[in-house]
Design a protein around this motif. Structure first.
Motif, PDB file in Angstrom:
ATOM      1  N   ARG A   1       2.313  -6.094   3.676  1.00  0.00           N
ATOM      2  CA  ARG A   1       3.625  -6.165   3.036  1.00  0.00           C
ATOM      3  C   ARG A   1       4.051  -4.785   2.523  1.00  0.00           C
ATOM      4  O   ARG A   1       5.170  -4.332   2.748  1.00  0.00           O
ATOM      5  CB  ARG A   1       3.549  -7.164   1.869  1.00  0.00           C
ATOM      6  CG  ARG A   1       4.875  -7.540   1.287  1.00  0.00           C
ATOM      7  CD  ARG A   1       4.701  -8.736   0.350  1.00  0.00           C
ATOM      8  NE  ARG A   1       4.593  -9.997   1.071  1.00  0.00           N
ATOM      9  CZ  ARG A   1       5.652 -10.667   1.548  1.00  0.00           C
ATOM     10  NH1 ARG A   1       6.876 -10.212   1.364  1.00  0.00           N
ATOM     11  NH2 ARG A   1       5.484 -11.791   2.202  1.00  0.00           N
ATOM     12  N   ASN A   2       3.134  -4.109   1.863  1.00  0.00           N
ATOM     13  CA  ASN A   2       3.434  -2.773   1.333  1.00  0.00           C
ATOM     14  C   ASN A   2       3.759  -1.808   2.472  1.00  0.00           C
ATOM     15  O   ASN A   2       4.711  -1.034   2.384  1.00  0.00           O
ATOM     16  CB  ASN A   2       2.248  -2.258   0.510  1.00  0.00           C
ATOM     17  CG  ASN A   2       2.458  -0.832   0.030  1.00  0.00           C
ATOM     18  OD1 ASN A   2       3.434  -0.535  -0.666  1.00  0.00           O
ATOM     19  ND2 ASN A   2       1.561   0.070   0.431  1.00  0.00           N
ATOM     20  N   ALA A   3       3.009  -1.868   3.537  1.00  0.00           N
ATOM     21  CA  ALA A   3       3.251  -0.955   4.663  1.00  0.00           C
ATOM     22  C   ALA A   3       4.648  -1.171   5.238  1.00  0.00           C
ATOM     23  O   ALA A   3       5.340  -0.210   5.586  1.00  0.00           O
ATOM     24  CB  ALA A   3       2.198  -1.167   5.745  1.00  0.00           C
TER      25      ALA A   3
ATOM     26  N   ILE B   1       7.294  -1.939   3.813  1.00  0.00           N
ATOM     27  CA  ILE B   1       8.348  -1.371   2.964  1.00  0.00           C
ATOM     28  C   ILE B   1       8.575   0.098   3.326  1.00  0.00           C
ATOM     29  O   ILE B   1       9.700   0.567   3.409  1.00  0.00           O
ATOM     30  CB  ILE B   1       7.969  -1.516   1.470  1.00  0.00           C
ATOM     31  CG1 ILE B   1       7.918  -3.000   1.089  1.00  0.00           C
ATOM     32  CG2 ILE B   1       8.952  -0.759   0.579  1.00  0.00           C
ATOM     33  CD1 ILE B   1       7.269  -3.267  -0.261  1.00  0.00           C
ATOM     34  N   TYR B   2       7.492   0.804   3.597  1.00  0.00           N
ATOM     35  CA  TYR B   2       7.582   2.240   3.885  1.00  0.00           C
ATOM     36  C   TYR B   2       7.768   2.503   5.375  1.00  0.00           C
ATOM     37  O   TYR B   2       8.217   3.582   5.765  1.00  0.00           O
ATOM     38  CB  TYR B   2       6.302   2.944   3.413  1.00  0.00           C
ATOM     39  CG  TYR B   2       6.124   2.899   1.922  1.00  0.00           C
ATOM     40  CD1 TYR B   2       6.666   3.894   1.106  1.00  0.00           C
ATOM     41  CD2 TYR B   2       5.435   1.850   1.320  1.00  0.00           C
ATOM     42  CE1 TYR B   2       6.516   3.845  -0.269  1.00  0.00           C
ATOM     43  CE2 TYR B   2       5.281   1.791  -0.043  1.00  0.00           C
ATOM     44  CZ  TYR B   2       5.830   2.785  -0.835  1.00  0.00           C
ATOM     45  OH  TYR B   2       5.678   2.726  -2.196  1.00  0.00           O
ATOM     46  N   ASP B   3       7.364   1.562   6.202  1.00  0.00           N
ATOM     47  CA  ASP B   3       7.295   1.781   7.646  1.00  0.00           C
ATOM     48  C   ASP B   3       7.795   0.508   8.317  1.00  0.00           C
ATOM     49  O   ASP B   3       7.021  -0.399   8.606  1.00  0.00           O
ATOM     50  CB  ASP B   3       5.827   2.081   7.998  1.00  0.00           C
ATOM     51  CG  ASP B   3       5.572   2.194   9.491  1.00  0.00           C
ATOM     52  OD1 ASP B   3       6.534   2.145  10.270  1.00  0.00           O
ATOM     53  OD2 ASP B   3       4.386   2.336   9.860  1.00  0.00           O
TER      54      ASP B   3
ATOM     55  N   PHE C   1      -2.102   1.797  13.270  1.00  0.00           N
ATOM     56  CA  PHE C   1      -3.516   1.480  13.061  1.00  0.00           C
ATOM     57  C   PHE C   1      -3.923   1.723  11.604  1.00  0.00           C
ATOM     58  O   PHE C   1      -4.838   1.088  11.093  1.00  0.00           O
ATOM     59  CB  PHE C   1      -4.397   2.347  13.974  1.00  0.00           C
ATOM     60  CG  PHE C   1      -4.272   2.022  15.432  1.00  0.00           C
ATOM     61  CD1 PHE C   1      -4.759   0.826  15.941  1.00  0.00           C
ATOM     62  CD2 PHE C   1      -3.660   2.906  16.308  1.00  0.00           C
ATOM     63  CE1 PHE C   1      -4.647   0.515  17.299  1.00  0.00           C
ATOM     64  CE2 PHE C   1      -3.537   2.608  17.660  1.00  0.00           C
ATOM     65  CZ  PHE C   1      -4.033   1.408  18.155  1.00  0.00           C
ATOM     66  N   TYR C   2      -3.207   2.632  10.964  1.00  0.00           N
ATOM     67  CA  TYR C   2      -3.571   2.986   9.583  1.00  0.00           C
ATOM     68  C   TYR C   2      -3.475   1.787   8.638  1.00  0.00           C
ATOM     69  O   TYR C   2      -4.165   1.740   7.624  1.00  0.00           O
ATOM     70  CB  TYR C   2      -2.694   4.153   9.073  1.00  0.00           C
ATOM     71  CG  TYR C   2      -1.267   3.730   8.764  1.00  0.00           C
ATOM     72  CD1 TYR C   2      -0.909   3.289   7.482  1.00  0.00           C
ATOM     73  CD2 TYR C   2      -0.286   3.734   9.751  1.00  0.00           C
ATOM     74  CE1 TYR C   2       0.386   2.876   7.213  1.00  0.00           C
ATOM     75  CE2 TYR C   2       1.001   3.326   9.490  1.00  0.00           C
ATOM     76  CZ  TYR C   2       1.333   2.894   8.223  1.00  0.00           C
ATOM     77  OH  TYR C   2       2.608   2.461   7.965  1.00  0.00           O
ATOM     78  N   VAL C   3      -2.604   0.817   8.970  1.00  0.00           N
ATOM     79  CA  VAL C   3      -2.460  -0.353   8.092  1.00  0.00           C
ATOM     80  C   VAL C   3      -3.770  -1.150   8.086  1.00  0.00           C
ATOM     81  O   VAL C   3      -4.250  -1.578   7.029  1.00  0.00           O
ATOM     82  CB  VAL C   3      -1.282  -1.250   8.544  1.00  0.00           C
ATOM     83  CG1 VAL C   3      -1.119  -2.440   7.595  1.00  0.00           C
ATOM     84  CG2 VAL C   3       0.012  -0.449   8.637  1.00  0.00           C
TER      85      VAL C   3
ATOM     86  N   THR D   1     -10.420  -0.500   4.195  1.00  0.00           N
ATOM     87  CA  THR D   1     -10.947   0.333   3.099  1.00  0.00           C
ATOM     88  C   THR D   1     -10.963  -0.457   1.792  1.00  0.00           C
ATOM     89  O   THR D   1     -11.957  -0.457   1.056  1.00  0.00           O
ATOM     90  CB  THR D   1     -10.091   1.608   2.945  1.00  0.00           C
ATOM     91  OG1 THR D   1     -10.057   2.270   4.209  1.00  0.00           O
ATOM     92  CG2 THR D   1     -10.659   2.542   1.891  1.00  0.00           C
ATOM     93  N   LYS D   2      -9.850  -1.161   1.519  1.00  0.00           N
ATOM     94  CA  LYS D   2      -9.782  -1.967   0.291  1.00  0.00           C
ATOM     95  C   LYS D   2     -10.804  -3.103   0.329  1.00  0.00           C
ATOM     96  O   LYS D   2     -11.426  -3.432  -0.686  1.00  0.00           O
ATOM     97  CB  LYS D   2      -8.380  -2.538   0.109  1.00  0.00           C
ATOM     98  CG  LYS D   2      -7.356  -1.479  -0.273  1.00  0.00           C
ATOM     99  CD  LYS D   2      -5.995  -2.120  -0.464  1.00  0.00           C
ATOM    100  CE  LYS D   2      -4.898  -1.056  -0.468  1.00  0.00           C
ATOM    101  NZ  LYS D   2      -3.607  -1.593  -0.035  1.00  0.00           N
ATOM    102  N   LEU D   3     -10.958  -3.711   1.506  1.00  0.00           N
ATOM    103  CA  LEU D   3     -11.919  -4.809   1.639  1.00  0.00           C
ATOM    104  C   LEU D   3     -13.345  -4.320   1.448  1.00  0.00           C
ATOM    105  O   LEU D   3     -14.178  -5.030   0.861  1.00  0.00           O
ATOM    106  CB  LEU D   3     -11.780  -5.482   3.012  1.00  0.00           C
ATOM    107  CG  LEU D   3     -10.530  -6.345   3.200  1.00  0.00           C
ATOM    108  CD1 LEU D   3     -10.303  -6.660   4.665  1.00  0.00           C
ATOM    109  CD2 LEU D   3     -10.656  -7.641   2.392  1.00  0.00           C
TER     110      LEU D   3
HETATM  111  C1  LIG Z   1       1.851   1.524   0.071  1.00  0.00           C
HETATM  112  O1  LIG Z   1       2.118   2.215   1.279  1.00  0.00           O
HETATM  113  C2  LIG Z   1       2.322   3.595   1.113  1.00  0.00           C
HETATM  114  C3  LIG Z   1       2.731   4.177   2.471  1.00  0.00           C
HETATM  115  O2  LIG Z   1       1.818   3.902   3.473  1.00  0.00           O
HETATM  116  C4  LIG Z   1       1.039   4.241   0.581  1.00  0.00           C
HETATM  117  O3  LIG Z   1       1.246   5.638   0.369  1.00  0.00           O
HETATM  118  C5  LIG Z   1       0.652   3.564  -0.732  1.00  0.00           C
HETATM  119  O4  LIG Z   1      -0.583   4.058  -1.161  1.00  0.00           O
HETATM  120  C6  LIG Z   1       0.569   2.054  -0.537  1.00  0.00           C
HETATM  121  N1  LIG Z   1       0.314   1.400  -1.814  1.00  0.00           N
HETATM  122  C7  LIG Z   1      -0.572   0.425  -1.948  1.00  0.00           C
HETATM  123  C8  LIG Z   1      -0.687  -0.164  -3.313  1.00  0.00           C
HETATM  124  O5  LIG Z   1      -1.263   0.043  -1.021  1.00  0.00           O
END
Ligand SMILES: *[C@@H]1O[C@H](CO)[C@@H](O)[C@H](O)[C@H]1NC(C)=O
Ligand code: HEM
Ligand SMILES: CC(=O)N[C@H]1CO[C@H](CO)[C@@H](O)[C@@H]1O
Length: 199
Positions: A49-51, A53-55, A102-104, A110-112
């Motif tokens: 979801r966060n990704a 927003i930016y991408d 792929f970075y998502v 990484t978080k997991l």
């Molecule tokens: C959300 O995505 C942005 C862009 O990829 C990244 O810089 C940021 O660290 C992310 N935040 C979280 C909480 O994952």
């Protein structure tokens, strides 16, 4: 066909894509990580979801990634492996255009790893991410069966087994039939092109 039927057809075909045909392991389970990593679904969903927003291109790319991963050697995350000096990986095969973001998956993994080390497979992360983008963009929700193992083999030459864009209907039907997918599955899964971009 009613919108709801179309959604359900897409849903059941995507389920098939991810389990019946490609899985060679024993039991996949929607509760697979309930004891070992209860926050797995939440972590993946938040990252996806966060990704987005930016991408804004990331949802379509993640959905396509699941298809390209599953069609080659099963849903085993082999699409994530990088090429090495002795081996050109799937990622670097010709049909990889627009399979990016792929970075998502890497971020979620990484978080997991921090939350529950050595537990959640990358193959399951891709499967959850694909579900999350479908739901997030207005498609159906389904419970993802989990417990896939990550593969260690990734060959660019295998990507010739992905259907190229110039196949006719009969050839597409054959390509899908080789993976146990029927015409309904082909039509429903092609609905994934509701999302995204074509060069
Ligand atoms: C959300 O995505 C942005 C862009 O990829 C990244 O810089 C940021 O660290 C992310 N935040 C979280 C909480 O994952
Ligand atoms: C039926 C056989 C299929 C063929 C021949 C095919 C072919 C293609 C082609 C040529 C593109 C454009 C790539 C580009 O120009 O960058 C594309 C994009 C895409 N495909 Fe497929 N595809 C097929 C099945 C699927 C399936 C089964 C899914 C997922 C369930 C899928 C998901 C996507 C998505 C989401 C995009 C957009 C990607 C983006 O915007 O980055 N495709 N496909
Ligand atoms: C993003 C990516 O991995 N692109 C590669 C796709 O494959 C070609 C070769 O077919 C490479 O040159 C790209 O770097």
């Amino acid at each position: 066909m009613a919108a709801q039927d179309t959604k359900n057809l897409f849903l059941s075909a995507l389920l098939l894509l991810s389990i019946a045909v490609f899985s060679c392991q024993a039991a996949l389970d929607t509760h697979y990580y309930d004891q070992t990593c209860p926050q797995a679904e939440y972590i993946v969903a938040q990252t996806v979801r966060n990704a987005s927003i930016y991408d804004s291109k990331s949802p379509a790319r993640l959905l396509r990634m699941f298809f390209h991963d599953c069609f080659i050697r099963g849903c085993d995350a082999s699409i994530l492996l990088d090429s090495t000096p002795g081996n050109k990986a799937e990622k670097d095969g010709p049909p990889n255009i627009s399979v990016r973001s792929f970075y998502v998956i890497d971020d979620a993994k990484t978080k997991l790893e921090k939350a529950c080390p050595h537990t959640v497979s990358c193959a399951d992360v891709i499967a959850m991410a694909a579900r999350d983008v479908v739901t997030m963009t207005g498609g159906p929700y389904w419970s993802v069966l989990k417990g896939r193992k990550d593969g260690r083999v990734s060959k660019a030459s295998d990507t010739t087994n992905l259907p190229p864009p110039f196949l006719n209907a009969n050839q597409l039907i054959q390509t899908f039939a080789k993976r146990g997918l029927g015409i309904k599955d082909l039509v429903a899964l092609s609905g994934a092109h509701t999302l995204g971009f074509s060069h």
